[in-house]
Design a protein around this motif. Structure first.
Motif, PDB file in Angstrom:
ATOM      1  N   ILE A  16       1.899   3.469  10.845  1.00 38.14           N
ATOM      2  CA  ILE A  16       1.233   3.991   9.841  1.00 38.14           C
ATOM      3  C   ILE A  16       1.745   3.293   8.519  1.00 38.14           C
ATOM      4  CG2 ILE A  16       0.935   6.418   8.247  1.00 38.14           C
ATOM      5  CD1 ILE A  16       2.252   7.490  10.805  1.00 38.14           C
ATOM      6  N   PRO A  17       0.679   2.872   7.658  1.00 40.36           N
ATOM      7  CA  PRO A  17       1.036   1.968   6.442  1.00 40.36           C
ATOM      8  C   PRO A  17       2.182   2.710   5.607  1.00 40.36           C
ATOM      9  CG  PRO A  17      -1.365   2.215   6.606  1.00 40.36           C
ATOM     10  CD  PRO A  17      -0.753   3.110   7.834  1.00 40.36           C
ATOM     11  N   SER A  18       2.932   2.058   4.971  1.00 44.99           N
ATOM     12  CA  SER A  18       3.956   2.574   4.285  1.00 44.99           C
ATOM     13  C   SER A  18       3.340   3.401   2.787  1.00 44.99           C
ATOM     14  CB  SER A  18       5.061   1.748   3.816  1.00 44.99           C
ATOM     15  OG  SER A  18       4.661   0.606   3.196  1.00 44.99           O
ATOM     16  N   LEU A  67      10.876   4.894   2.915  1.00 46.05           N
ATOM     17  CA  LEU A  67      11.083   3.707   3.598  1.00 46.05           C
ATOM     18  C   LEU A  67      11.787   4.126   4.956  1.00 46.05           C
ATOM     19  CD1 LEU A  67      12.038   0.930   1.029  1.00 46.05           C
ATOM     20  CD2 LEU A  67       9.855   1.302   2.342  1.00 46.05           C
ATOM     21  N   THR A  68      12.947   4.866   4.947  1.00 46.44           N
ATOM     22  CA  THR A  68      13.412   5.314   5.970  1.00 46.44           C
ATOM     23  C   THR A  68      12.492   6.156   6.825  1.00 46.44           C
ATOM     24  OG1 THR A  68      15.334   5.976   4.707  1.00 46.44           O
ATOM     25  CG2 THR A  68      15.371   6.797   7.179  1.00 46.44           C
ATOM     26  N   ALA A  69      11.828   7.025   6.520  1.00 44.37           N
ATOM     27  CA  ALA A  69      10.710   7.764   7.252  1.00 44.37           C
ATOM     28  C   ALA A  69       9.608   6.466   7.893  1.00 44.37           C
ATOM     29  CB  ALA A  69       9.855   8.671   6.465  1.00 44.37           C
ATOM     30  N   HIS A  70       9.538   5.438   7.263  1.00 43.14           N
ATOM     31  CA  HIS A  70       8.687   4.562   7.749  1.00 43.14           C
ATOM     32  C   HIS A  70       9.355   3.526   8.776  1.00 43.14           C
ATOM     33  CE1 HIS A  70       5.341   1.554   7.696  1.00 43.14           C
ATOM     34  NE2 HIS A  70       5.871   0.607   7.365  1.00 43.14           N
ATOM     35  N   VAL A  91      -0.217  10.910   8.547  1.00 39.63           N
ATOM     36  CA  VAL A  91      -1.656  10.639   9.419  1.00 39.63           C
ATOM     37  C   VAL A  91      -2.725  11.443   8.853  1.00 39.63           C
ATOM     38  CG1 VAL A  91      -2.679  10.762  11.534  1.00 39.63           C
ATOM     39  CG2 VAL A  91      -0.650   9.561  11.423  1.00 39.63           C
ATOM     40  N   VAL A  92      -2.164  12.683   8.470  1.00 38.77           N
ATOM     41  CA  VAL A  92      -3.260  13.868   7.929  1.00 38.77           C
ATOM     42  C   VAL A  92      -3.666  13.404   6.653  1.00 38.77           C
ATOM     43  CG1 VAL A  92      -3.476  15.985   7.245  1.00 38.77           C
ATOM     44  CG2 VAL A  92      -2.422  15.759   9.338  1.00 38.77           C
ATOM     45  N   ILE A 113     -10.704   2.180   7.732  1.00 36.27           N
ATOM     46  CA  ILE A 113     -10.283   1.255   8.638  1.00 36.27           C
ATOM     47  C   ILE A 113      -8.885   1.184   8.845  1.00 36.27           C
ATOM     48  CG2 ILE A 113     -10.283  -1.297   8.491  1.00 36.27           C
ATOM     49  CD1 ILE A 113     -12.844  -1.491   6.737  1.00 36.27           C
ATOM     50  N   THR A 114      -8.125   1.436   7.904  1.00 34.57           N
ATOM     51  CA  THR A 114      -6.670   1.640   8.162  1.00 34.57           C
ATOM     52  C   THR A 114      -6.446   2.758   9.251  1.00 34.57           C
ATOM     53  OG1 THR A 114      -6.265   1.489   5.788  1.00 34.57           O
ATOM     54  CG2 THR A 114      -4.371   2.264   7.214  1.00 34.57           C
ATOM     55  N   VAL A 115      -7.112   3.640   9.480  1.00 34.99           N
ATOM     56  CA  VAL A 115      -7.172   4.630  10.573  1.00 34.99           C
ATOM     57  C   VAL A 115      -7.674   4.117  11.776  1.00 34.99           C
ATOM     58  CG1 VAL A 115      -8.177   6.644  11.434  1.00 34.99           C
ATOM     59  CG2 VAL A 115      -7.500   6.741   9.124  1.00 34.99           C
TER      60      VAL A 115
END
Ligand SMILES: Nc1ncnc2c1ncn2[C@@H]1O[C@H](COP(=O)(O)OP(=O)(O)OP(=O)(O)O)[C@@H](O)[C@H]1O
Ligand SMILES: Nc1ncnc2c1ncn2[C@@H]1O[C@H](COP(=O)(O)OP(=O)(O)OP(=O)(O)O)[C@@H](O)[C@H]1O
Ligand SMILES: [Fe+3]
Ligand SMILES: [Mg+2]
Ligand SMILES: [Mg+2]
Lengths: 351, 582, 353, 353
Positions: free
Chosen positions: B117-119, B164-167, B326-327, B554-556
């Motif tokens: 998932i993009p940060s 960032l940690t979550a990413h 994501v949502v 598009i990211t999705v």
């Protein structure tokens, strides 16, 4: 023969012989242009490369280092950087189609051809301020009232915002006058600050200016409807066209002393080493629009409210303030380029 | 075959220390692919008209804001994120790989997602919960509830660290999980016998034997955190927090690229120091051979009563770091207004036909003529680079894992890590300058798929090296030795012994490379001829036009491709390691 | 023929193997014995080419294959040696038959022949039923047999075994050693075999080398070693059970045995170590004039006799007797010493004439 | 006291341990012996709590710790057992002393005491000099000793050993078994010990269980087992060397021995298996009326005697004699059979009265 002097009709056979033209474009709207161009001039394949100004510059420089040239036409903003890093370095050269030569004022012809104008100007939320802009003088932004409520993109991350800052300095005298108009007393400069423009920048930063990373963030912050006390800030006038889609109430503050911001050009240039000189010129000619009211198919993608054609004969967009009524300062890329780094350094120290 | 002696013809004398040819081969490869472009960047900053940038950055009144403060912030971020990621990633990896936690596969899949998932989406997700009124516009959910969120929780270091940690924790997860999967359960059982409790075993045995993986995970997440632009830009800027990455980006963006490159080089230098230190830890006499020639049993820890609390913890982490972003991402691709993500949803941006009122008549992504070709190009690019990157990475990883000490190994290790920290645009430009023109018998590669593949390989090989090495170090040396005795050559042994044993790590590396290149913009946009654009370029086009919904759609799509790749990798994974079945 | 000369291997400052010189004739079956950590595995690894010697050379049939002085070694792949690793070194990702088959694949054996060969060796080692299992699904002894099967399948020219039967039960071990000897003889290959099992050493070896601290203590036929141990160490190391050593010193016409004066005249000129084979010692519950009192350690029936061990401080005596009283731990056992020792060694361990 | 009832463990369709019932008294030293793959390690692993039984229960001093029928088992951590793994399972990232010390740390032993204890057990196992090395830097036998040291250091209440001495040389093995027995006695811990070494089994055990294919063939004292093997399998499995079995069948007043008619009347009513201890068989180079001709397999000196083995088809006979002619492989050896066998077993292996 002198290609520069040829008309589109004269260029066409030569261009068709070349068969292709590659355009580096800072906007993806080049795709629409491509379709129109290929429809208008069958037999010439336009290839649109879509890359930000920064990327175009990096690419052109790297290509030059490798001794290759893939670009024919450069469509780019960030005029001050382009002038120093591309034009002065000889990577690109100016070309003004003879057809439009007379329709452009000089500032749009040199050092490079300007195709249209965009803005970074003061915008406010018209839902919260239905009676017009809440400020009538830029210096109001440095007062307690607007502490922490002025927003813009970090000028050290976006060239056009840096150009805006530079313009304040270049227009220091106007800024000084506006100061006096607003506070009723002549400006007193802080130690180490040597003009009113810089003083404005300093005061603005000290007034807890909020920086974000993209114009869209600025738009959303200022424009989102349903806010009781929205911030004010600098963004593109043309973004107002998204108001409905995005749920914004952006409006430009066009009655502000001394000005509301800057108007700057999108440039068109030839790559110095172009392999398709005729097609390149033809493409630039096409991008400048045809002789209709709105510039026709070649200009259609750029005929939007808040952006203005440089050609005097293209009618202003009906939904926007016409350029001649607009109070934004038109930048002088050459002058800007001269002091741009210096101003950037000053801002760096302020942060 | 009673003859004892090899015939004279077979004789090959090595007066070189073992491993030297391999080291030299690898060094040449990464010298060409990595060191050359980096040196070019370095020389660029040493050119007469840019050398002053060094002074500006390091020793001028500007240094404080240009270098030192961002450096401080960057280090806090790097170390904080690396620590957080290793702990969270390690914890989840342990749960998924070594215990009987319910829904292991699902958790395992979820834990690999955040990286895909993009940060910016993760940062937006944070904002949608914690954003306060500082910037204006929409505030977050919690303020909507009437809570007052202080600035430090909305903006700046804290949220950046968390986001960032979550990413990035999924990077650590992937590497550590690959390593843990190779631990013979008897090592853990021996610890259980001592009466040690779960946590103790985790900290005392499992993490330390997976130390190479931890160092790799820490290195990757460190590099990710220090070079990430989106999160600090979104969350840090409003309180004027700058990192090396935002500074570097800004400098290049406003036309002061020499300063930008100097910052990049300094970032590389500082990170190299950490990397050296990390490498030091794992390159001692200690062995991490957990896959041994005595087939240990493959068994899972039973969690007993702790099962459900631990499951809840894992599920919460996964939910917050995957589902929420994501949502948000999906919502932002179906909501007409970015300021009201959950109202007026429309599928126009996905399946709508061209309507002039919306987004200047762009048709939904499914009707977009570009999308199909872009998807194919993107996937083929991803696959090719994943394969080439994994192969090169494997060679390097093998060299590093087997010959851990010495100057050459150190150099290889450092070099093969650096691309992580180089801004893509600088790397791409250096590539054009170096390899764009014809070189001797080689044709000009500029604008070709090949150049993009080569550059992508070099640029992303660190992932394969880090994930591969961590696992290869756990393969006991005698497994390779017993293969050597059969007469199998280097490549034969590689493909038949090392690769299958390290397959999980290698697959993890390949997956990360795939995801990275599929999402990468700066390198691609500079090197590729976008007549058939890749998805990321397409997304960029839309975003730059302000058609965020399309960009997000598009990211999705990219996310879906990434997830599909993960699922595929997972499948191959289980198929390819039948001896690890339970 | 394998010629090992002046072979040395150091790990850092530690010398695992020190200037070893051995000549192994073609087709010989050399057994290496020695205490734990004396360098046996290191020797095998150097022979296999996995380890470069620090000094000295190894040559196979006159061709130097490892030269420690010049620091080079021929690739293991080109030596035609096979090694059963002490650690088995099975490939965990291949099934039992996969493990055995892979070397054959590498050796480009045709598929049909390969299948037969795999089936053959698996059968030989009694693990044909485990063919489809993975190494982590079989027992320790089964793993060990897979390791042997894998090594012998390609019929290497030199067979190196590192304690190949250590984890097998006695019955199987006896069978396996017969099979291994058969393989050895059938191929005429030279074999080098490390074992701790005395019976294995005695029954299999054509030559035995006793190693101690990286050095060869004695090299010879198994019979030689038992009959004529050259050092005290060898005496206490070979034989089932090995011989006993008692420190002795002259005391007039009598002799002190481990400090106790016994009326036995050994004609010593100074302190020495007297070697007694277990079967020459007697055992009684009561002291006799020529007995030494030790603490009972253990008793066990061996070959129809009883083997009784007693300890006293560092000294441990084992006697094999036809019958003996029943002792329990803590009891005192009196070991009667015969008039003449089987051999005498100087205090430094050298044999006295 | 350890009570094992109806214990079963299946891996898929394969039953590694089948309805085992054993009672081990507190403080006993139970030795498990059995052929490779018969389920010894699996038993130990279930006792340690590392493996949940498929069926049956294990209880320690009356408390059920594993219940296969209900599928639960008490954590290994809470059983106070120690296990020496067959694979050693040393932690590769810790030094030798680190490996030994870690369990003590877990057991919260104070640092000073810990140091002493580590030094003490390392010394006990003769590996004190290796304290600072990593497991990959020591020999196989040294690793095995580290595994033992690590297990005994925290003084667990139940000691489980899985072939702990298999990779040690004979001399060390003898010493080590004395030490282990001492540890066992000193702590009063119950020990369960897997070994393939008959002497170890005989000298250490208070009880022996012979396993075969996951089932207990016989459980009793070592003396019982040797003296009164309950099945043919046990007869051929215990003893040094183990007893011989010859298939016999009545043939009038004579008897066929493995097909050869010998003038010996065993009063059989049908085919059976006759057991002869090695020391009751004789050996000669020439046939005698009561001898069987076998192919010479091997000879080895044992306890001052000679152990001679011959094979014929599947049958393998071992005799222990005081002296014998010198045979070479391929020779025919004639084993003379005494009048009465030491026991008779039915063809299905059961002992006949
Ligand atoms: N995961 C498994 N799947 C199938 N069978 C298994 C598995 N693990 C062990 N076995 C089988 O269970 C049986 C018992 O194994 P175990 O390790 O207990 O034998 P053992 O008596 O210790 O043998 P050894 O003396 O060779 O160590 C063996 O035949 C083995 O092949
Ligand atoms: N990497 C190393 N560093 C230091 N010493 C080592 C290293 N590897 C092995 N040794 C030492 O070298 C000696 C010889 O080891 P080797 O494995 O050859 O012994 P071995 O005779 O096979 O013993 P065992 O019968 O116990 O297997 C041992 O004392 C061991 O501790
Ligand atoms: Fe085209
Ligand atoms: Mg060894
Ligand atoms: Mg076992």
């Amino acid at each position: 023969q002198d290609l520069d002097a040829m008309s589109a009709e004269e260029l066409l056979p030569l261009a068709q012989e070349e068969g292709t033209v590659t355009v580096y474009s800072f906007t993806s709207r080049i795709a629409a242009v491509e379709a129109a161009f290929e429809a208008a001039y069958p037999g010439i394949d336009m290839i649109g490369y879509d890359a930000s100004s920064t990327e175009q510059i990096a690419r052109l420089q790297a290509e030059a280092a490798a001794g290759i040239a893939t670009a024919d036409v450069i469509y780019i903003s960030d005029a001050p950087v382009v002038l120093t890093q591309l034009l002065d370095a000889g990577l690109i050269e100016a070309y003004v189609p003879p057809r439009v030569d007379g329709l452009l004022s000089d500032e749009f012809k040199s050092p490079l051809l300007s195709q249209r104008l965009s803005t970074k100007v003061l915008m406010y939320n018209e839902e919260a301020h239905p009676d017009g802009a809440p400020v009538d003088n830029l210096w109001a932004l440095t007062t307690e009232d607007w502490a922490g409520r002025v927003i813009m993109v970090d000028p050290l991350q976006r060239g056009d915002y840096l150009d805006l800052m530079v313009e304040f300095v270049l227009r220091a005298d106007e800024m000084a006058a506006a100061y006096e108009a607003h506070f009723g007393a002549p400006i007193e400069l802080d130690a180490g600050v040597d003009n009113a423009g810089l003083q404005f920048i300093t005061d603005l930063f000290e007034n807890d200016l909020v920086l974000v990373s993209s114009t869209d963030d600025v738009n959303a912050a200022i424009g989102s409807i349903g806010q009781s006390n929205p911030p004010i800030g600098f963004t593109s006038y043309s973004d107002r066209r998204d108001n409905e889609d995005e749920g914004w109430a952006l409006q430009v503050a066009n009655e502000v002393e001394p000005s509301n911001g800057i108007v700057f050009p999108a440039l068109l240039a030839l790559s110095t080493n172009t392999q398709n000189p005729a097609a390149a010129r033809l493409a630039i000619d096409f991008l400048m629009g045809d002789d209709s009211e709105t510039g026709g198919a070649g200009f259609a993608p750029f005929y939007v409210a808040g952006d203005w054609a440089t050609r005097s004969d293209i009618a202003p967009h009906p939904d926007a303030v016409p350029l001649e009524d607009f109070i934004g300062w038109s930048i002088d890329p050459v002058a800007t380029a001269e002091i741009r780094q210096e101003i950037a350094d000053q801002i760096l120290i302020l942060q | 075959m009673a003859s004892i002696s090899p015939s004279a013809g077979q004789k090959r004398r090595f007066s070189l220390p073992q491993g030297l040819p391999l080291k030299i081969g690898v060094l040449i490869a990464i010298g060409l692919l990595i060191a050359a472009p980096l040196l070019r960047i370095l020389f660029e900053t040493l050119a007469p008209n840019s050398i002053s940038a060094w002074n500006d950055v390091v020793l001028s009144p500007l240094s404080r804001n240009l270098l030192w403060i961002p450096l401080g912030n960057t280090m806090i971020l790097g170390l904080g994120v690396a620590t957080g990621c290793v702990l969270i990633g390690g914890f989840l990896a342990w749960l998924v790989v070594m215990t009987d936690i319910p829904f292991r596969r699902t958790i395992g899949l979820m834990a690999t997602l955040p990286f895909m998932i993009p940060s910016f989406a993760t940062a937006l997700a944070w904002g949608s919960l914690f954003r306060n009124g500082r910037v204006g516009g929409q505030t977050g959910f919690l303020e909507g509830l009437g809570l007052s969120i202080p600035d430090w929780l909305s903006w700046g270091m804290t949220p950046t660290l968390i986001v960032l940690t979550a990413h990035y924790y999924s990077l650590a997860f992937t590497v550590i999980a690959a390593a843990l999967a190779t631990i013979n359960s008897d090592l853990v059982e021996a610890a259980q016998m001592t009466g040690a409790k779960r946590g103790r075993i985790f900290m005392g045995i499992i993490l330390p034997v997976a130390l190479p993986a931890i160092v790799s995970g820490a290195s990757l997440t460190f590099a990710g955190a220090v070079s990430n632009f989106a999160a600090p830009a979104l969350l840090g800027l409003p309180v004027r927090m700058q990192t090396m990455a935002t500074r570097l980006f800004g400098m290049i963006e406003i036309g002061q690229s020499a300063r930008g490159y100097v910052i990049a080089i300094l970032l590389i230098a500082v990170s190299a120091l950490f990397l050296w230190f990390g490498n030091k830890i794992i390159s001692g006499r200690r062995s991490y051979a957990t896959i041994t020639g005595k087939g240990g049993r493959a068994k899972r820890f039973t969690l007993g009563t702790a099962k459900y609390p631990l499951f809840a913890a894992a599920a919460l982490i996964c939910l917050l770091t995957t589902v929420v972003p994501v949502v948000i991402l999906i919502a932002s691709s179906v909501a007409p207004s970015s300021s009201a993500l959950f109202s007026n949803w429309t599928l126009h941006y996905w399946i709508g036909a061209s309507t002039p009122t919306i987004a200047q008549g762009q048709a939904g992504v499914f009707y977009n003529p570009f999308i199909v070709s872009a998807t194919t190009t993107t996937i083929s690019l991803g696959l090719v680079v994943a394969v080439t990157g994994s192969i090169l990475g494997l060679m390097i990883a093998f060299t590093l894992a087997r010959y851990r000490t010495g100057f050459l190994s150190g150099t290889i290790n450092q070099l093969s890590f650096l691309p992580l920290l180089v801004p893509g645009i600088a790397f791409g430009a250096a590539y054009i300058a170096l390899f764009g023109a014809p070189m001797g018998p080689f044709p000009a590669l500029y604008g070709t798929f090949a150049l993009l593949v080569i550059a992508g390989t070099a640029y992303l090989v660190p992932f394969a090296v880090q994930t591969g090495r961590a696992v290869i170090q756990q393969v006991s040396g005698d497994l390779d030795e017993s293969a050597r005795l059969t007469g199998a050559g280097f490549f034969r042994r590689m493909t038949a012994i090392t690769v299958p044993l390290a397959s999980r790590g290698i697959a993890a590396g390949a997956l990360i490379i795939f995801v990275k290149i599929v999402r990468d913009l700066s390198l691609v946009v500079l090197l590729f001829t976008p007549t058939t654009p890749v998805l990321s370029v397409l997304a960029y086009r839309y975003a730059s036009e302000g058609f965020t919904q399309f960009a997000n759609a598009i990211t999705v799509v990219i996310l879906v491709i990434s997830i599909a790749a993960t699922l595929l990798a997972n499948r191959l994974q289980t198929k390819s390691q039948p001896w690890l079945k339970n | 023929m394998i010629t090992i000369s002046n072979l040395t291997k150091s790990f850092g400052t530690f010398d695992a193997v020190k200037s070893v010189d051995i000549e192994v004739p073609q087709g010989a079956f050399l057994v290496l014995v020695g205490p734990s950590g004396c360098g046996k595995s290191t020797m095998l690894r150097m022979l296999a080419g996995l380890e470069t010697p620090t000094a000295g050379t190894i040559s196979f049939a006159g061709n130097t294959v490892s030269d420690g002085d010049r620091g080079w070694t021929i690739e293991p792949a080109e030596r035609n040696t096979g090694l059963v690793f002490q650690s088995y070194a099975l490939w965990p990702h291949m099934t039992v038959s996969g493990n055995v088959e892979w070397p054959l694949k590498v050796g480009k054996m045709p598929a049909a022949e390969r299948k037969t060969r795999v089936a053959e060796v698996l059968k030989l080692l009694g693990i044909e039923k485990l063919a489809a299992r993975y190494p982590n699904e079989i027992s320790g002894g089964q793993q060990q047999r897979v390791a042997i099967a894998r090594m012998i399948a390609p019929r290497p020219g030199i067979l190196l075994f590192d304690e190949p039967l250590s984890n097998l039960d006695a019955k199987l071990r006896v069978e396996m050693r017969t099979e291994l000897l058969r393989v050895h003889r059938a191929t005429g290959a030279t074999s080098i075999y490390v074992t701790h099992d005395q019976v294995e050493a005695m029954t299999m070896a054509s030559h035995v080398a006793v190693l101690k601290d990286g050095e060869v203590e004695q090299f010879g036929t198994p019979q030689d070693l038992v009959a004529e141990p050259r050092t005290a160490f060898v005496a206490t190391f070979v034989g089932t059970p090995p011989a006993n050593l008692i420190p002795v010193a002259p005391q007039g016409v009598a002799t002190t045995f481990d400090g106790n004066v016994l009326p036995i005249n050994l004609n010593l000129s100074g302190p020495a170590q007297a070697m007694y084979r277990p079967e020459t010692l007697g055992v009684s519950a009561e002291p006799t004039p020529k007995s030494l009192a030790l603490e009972f350690a253990e008793a066990s029936p061996v070959a129809g006799r009883i083997m009784i061990t007693g300890t006293k401080g560092d000294m441990r005596l084992t006697a094999v007797v036809d019958s003996a009283p029943k002792f329990t731990p803590g009891d005192t056992v009196h070991f009667t010493v015969p008039e003449t020792p089987d051999a005498l060694f100087a205090p430094n361990g050298e044999r006295m004439p």
